[in-house]
Scaffold this motif. Structure first.
Motif, PDB file in Angstrom:
ATOM      1  N   TYR A 206      21.952 -11.691  58.966  1.00  0.00           N
ATOM      2  CA  TYR A 206      22.218 -11.045  60.253  1.00  0.00           C
ATOM      3  C   TYR A 206      23.669 -10.548  60.310  1.00  0.00           C
ATOM      4  CZ  TYR A 206      22.062 -10.290  65.331  1.00  0.00           C
ATOM      5  OH  TYR A 206      22.093  -9.735  66.580  1.00  0.00           O
ATOM      6  N   ILE A 207      24.586 -11.338  59.775  1.00  0.00           N
ATOM      7  CA  ILE A 207      25.999 -10.945  59.727  1.00  0.00           C
ATOM      8  C   ILE A 207      26.149  -9.637  58.945  1.00  0.00           C
ATOM      9  CG2 ILE A 207      28.261 -11.569  58.779  1.00  0.00           C
ATOM     10  CD1 ILE A 207      27.495 -14.516  59.366  1.00  0.00           C
ATOM     11  N   LEU A 208      25.421  -9.529  57.829  1.00  0.00           N
ATOM     12  CA  LEU A 208      25.474  -8.319  57.010  1.00  0.00           C
ATOM     13  C   LEU A 208      24.797  -7.143  57.712  1.00  0.00           C
ATOM     14  CD1 LEU A 208      24.661  -9.946  53.567  1.00  0.00           C
ATOM     15  CD2 LEU A 208      26.890  -9.145  54.362  1.00  0.00           C
ATOM     16  N   LEU A 209      23.713  -7.429  58.407  1.00  0.00           N
ATOM     17  CA  LEU A 209      23.028  -6.373  59.146  1.00  0.00           C
ATOM     18  C   LEU A 209      23.938  -5.808  60.229  1.00  0.00           C
ATOM     19  CD1 LEU A 209      20.232  -4.967  59.408  1.00  0.00           C
ATOM     20  CD2 LEU A 209      19.701  -6.634  61.187  1.00  0.00           C
ATOM     21  N   ARG A 210      24.702  -6.666  60.873  1.00  0.00           N
ATOM     22  CA  ARG A 210      25.642  -6.232  61.908  1.00  0.00           C
ATOM     23  C   ARG A 210      26.729  -5.340  61.311  1.00  0.00           C
ATOM     24  NH1 ARG A 210      27.307 -11.176  64.589  1.00  0.00           N
ATOM     25  NH2 ARG A 210      28.700 -11.479  62.814  1.00  0.00           N
ATOM     26  N   ALA A 211      27.181  -5.671  60.106  1.00  0.00           N
ATOM     27  CA  ALA A 211      28.272  -4.915  59.480  1.00  0.00           C
ATOM     28  C   ALA A 211      27.794  -3.638  58.794  1.00  0.00           C
ATOM     29  CB  ALA A 211      29.000  -5.803  58.479  1.00  0.00           C
ATOM     30  N   TYR A 212      26.647  -3.720  58.116  1.00  0.00           N
ATOM     31  CA  TYR A 212      26.221  -2.614  57.254  1.00  0.00           C
ATOM     32  C   TYR A 212      24.835  -2.057  57.600  1.00  0.00           C
ATOM     33  CZ  TYR A 212      29.861  -4.920  54.456  1.00  0.00           C
ATOM     34  OH  TYR A 212      31.032  -5.506  54.028  1.00  0.00           O
ATOM     35  N   GLY A 213      24.255  -2.498  58.723  1.00  0.00           N
ATOM     36  CA  GLY A 213      22.869  -2.151  59.017  1.00  0.00           C
ATOM     37  C   GLY A 213      22.634  -0.808  59.677  1.00  0.00           C
ATOM     38  N   ALA A 214      23.675   0.013  59.800  1.00  0.00           N
ATOM     39  CA  ALA A 214      23.521   1.313  60.467  1.00  0.00           C
ATOM     40  C   ALA A 214      22.438   2.168  59.808  1.00  0.00           C
ATOM     41  CB  ALA A 214      24.855   2.066  60.459  1.00  0.00           C
ATOM     42  N   VAL A 215      22.304   2.081  58.500  1.00  0.00           N
ATOM     43  CA  VAL A 215      21.362   2.951  57.794  1.00  0.00           C
ATOM     44  C   VAL A 215      19.902   2.636  58.128  1.00  0.00           C
ATOM     45  CG1 VAL A 215      22.909   3.378  55.858  1.00  0.00           C
ATOM     46  CG2 VAL A 215      21.348   1.447  55.771  1.00  0.00           C
ATOM     47  N   PHE A 216      19.635   1.445  58.666  1.00  0.00           N
ATOM     48  CA  PHE A 216      18.247   1.063  58.893  1.00  0.00           C
ATOM     49  C   PHE A 216      17.617   1.747  60.112  1.00  0.00           C
ATOM     50  CE2 PHE A 216      19.603  -2.476  56.167  1.00  0.00           C
ATOM     51  CZ  PHE A 216      18.568  -2.470  55.252  1.00  0.00           C
ATOM     52  N   VAL A 217      18.377   2.552  60.832  1.00  0.00           N
ATOM     53  CA  VAL A 217      17.792   3.367  61.900  1.00  0.00           C
ATOM     54  C   VAL A 217      17.489   4.772  61.383  1.00  0.00           C
ATOM     55  CG1 VAL A 217      19.067   2.093  63.660  1.00  0.00           C
ATOM     56  CG2 VAL A 217      19.981   4.258  62.801  1.00  0.00           C
ATOM     57  N   ASN A 218      17.776   5.027  60.115  1.00  0.00           N
ATOM     58  CA  ASN A 218      17.681   6.369  59.555  1.00  0.00           C
ATOM     59  C   ASN A 218      16.292   6.967  59.769  1.00  0.00           C
ATOM     60  OD1 ASN A 218      17.845   8.657  57.711  1.00  0.00           O
ATOM     61  ND2 ASN A 218      19.665   7.630  56.894  1.00  0.00           N
ATOM     62  N   GLN A 219      16.242   8.161  60.369  1.00  0.00           N
ATOM     63  CA  GLN A 219      14.982   8.835  60.654  1.00  0.00           C
ATOM     64  C   GLN A 219      14.679   9.967  59.668  1.00  0.00           C
ATOM     65  OE1 GLN A 219      12.847   7.821  63.416  1.00  0.00           O
ATOM     66  NE2 GLN A 219      14.235   6.101  63.042  1.00  0.00           N
TER      67      GLN A 219
END
Length: 290
Positions: free
Chosen positions: A103-116
């Motif tokens: 979750y810590i990593l998702l908060r820092a680097y997870g921006a790409v996971f909304v990619n449409q």
């Protein structure tokens, strides 16, 4: 008596003919009805698809379990975190629990996971365990060359978008030319980590005791560079930033100024998907709301 028998025979023949005619009519009716159902089903399927093709907000998303292709738009009535999580839930098989290392990593680097952008492929998780796991994922990617570089490659949609921005403005890589600015191997990620940190700091990150280091270097197996969706650039003016933003490239890792992420969204849609706009020392970062 003979007349009666003849009449009976005639009646029998008439009944047989009527029975045969009824069967033929039933078969014809069934075929017509079946064809009408098929036509109606195709019409209903085609209408949403046509609407999707004319939607400017987001591109269509191809999935194996959906009957039609349509863009995903978060519910605006949800709060920022809920909008963001609703988007990444369509991309990640499992959403990490708050407080965990993932979750810590998702908060820092997870921006790409909304990619449409339907042209890109996302990893099934935000940590690769080793070089083999990284290579297996990278082998499934469709890569594109960044124009004017020796060996800089990104996922093709990301590379195409970056090349368009670099046509609008001259935007050099951070190093000037190197592949280390683009898609990296697990070992390259590990090499960068050991340049700035060590196992003791990694243990602190894993337990949520240290997060500032994440704006300087990504822990082993966690860099967006492993996914072919990040690049380090030398950006020095607003026109360069504008060109990158217009092509869905944004700074999403706070305090990592050279680091740019391909998000596949317009700037207006970043707010819709829950991103926080944060200005740090004159630089605009789009931070996940986790």
């Amino acid at each position: 008596m003979k007349l009666t028998i003849r009449k009976k025979r005639n009646i029998t023949r008439i009944i047989k003919k009527l029975t045969f005619l009824s069967i033929v009519i039933l078969i014809i009716f069934t075929l017509v009805a079946s064809n009408e159902i098929t036509h109606n089903q195709l019409s209903r399927t085609g209408q949403p698809l046509n609407g999707c093709l004319t939607t400017d907000l987001l591109p269509c998303r191809d999935t194996s379990h959906e009957a039609i292709l349509q863009p995903f738009i978060p519910n605006p009535e949800l709060n920022k975190q809920q909008r963001f999580l609703s988007a990444i839930a369509r991309k990640l098989p499992t959403i990490p629990q708050p407080g965990t290392y993932e979750y810590i990593l998702l908060r820092a680097y997870g921006a790409v996971f909304v990619n449409q952008d339907v042209g890109i492929k996302l990893p099934p998780k935000d940590i690769f365990a080793n070089e083999q796991e990284t290579q297996e994922f990278q082998a499934t990617l469709t890569m594109g060359h960044v124009d004017g570089t020796n060996d800089c490659y990104l996922q093709k949609s990301a590379a195409d978008a970056l090349n368009k921005a670099r046509i609008q403005q001259k935007i050099p890589l951070k190093s000037g030319y190197g592949s280390g600015d683009c898609t990296r191997t697990f070992n390259t990620n590990l090499k960068f980590w050991h340049k700035y940190a060590n196992d003791r700091i990694l243990a602190k990150v894993q337990h949520g005791q240290e997060t500032k280091i994440l704006g300087l270097v990504a822990p082993p197996g966690t860099s967006q560079h492993l996914w072919g969706l990040a690049i380090d650039l030398h950006v020095s003016n607003k026109e360069q930033i504008k060109a990158l933003n217009q092509n869905s490239w944004f700074q999403t890792v706070e305090n990592d100024a050279p680091h740019w992420t391909y998000v596949g969204l317009s700037e207006d849609n970043l707010l819709l998907f829950g991103f926080n706009k944060q200005v740090v020392r004159g630089i605009t970062y789009w931070i996940t709301p986790l």
